[in-house]
Design a protein around this motif. Structure first.
Motif: not given
Length: 93
Positions: A19-28, A11-15, A75-81
């Motif tokens: 947090s955004w990468l975490m939606r796909a189980g990734l880290k920077f 729910v909601g977006e992020t800056t 909303r969710i990084p899609s290049a790699a899940l």
């Protein structure tokens, strides 16, 4: 039957990129200079631009808006899940 461990809906977006990468189980730290990482970075810039436009238009903070329609896919990084996909793509010749 009642769900024991429900997964909360995003729910909601992020800056925050982490947090955004975490939606796909990734880290920077998972990102490199491979094709998938470059695509994820490009998607992050597109996502941030869409969130900014939405926030300005609605006069709301990112946490109170939710992208939909054509922008929902950002909303969710899609290049790699998963981390495995980034690893697999990184090892290609």
């Amino acid at each position: 039957m009642k769900k024991i461990n429900p997964i909360p809906e995003i729910v909601g977006e992020t800056t925050d990129v982490e947090s955004w990468l975490m939606r796909a189980g990734l880290k920077f730290s998972d990102l490199g200079n491979d094709v998938a990482s470059i695509a994820i970075r490009r998607q992050w810039r597109e996502y941030q631009a869409a969130v900014h436009r939405c926030c300005v238009t609605l006069h709301q903070p990112p946490s109170d808006v939710q992208l939909s329609g054509d922008y929902a896919s950002l909303r969710i990084p899609s290049a790699a899940l998963t981390n495995c996909e980034i690893d697999r793509l990184s090892n290609l010749p």
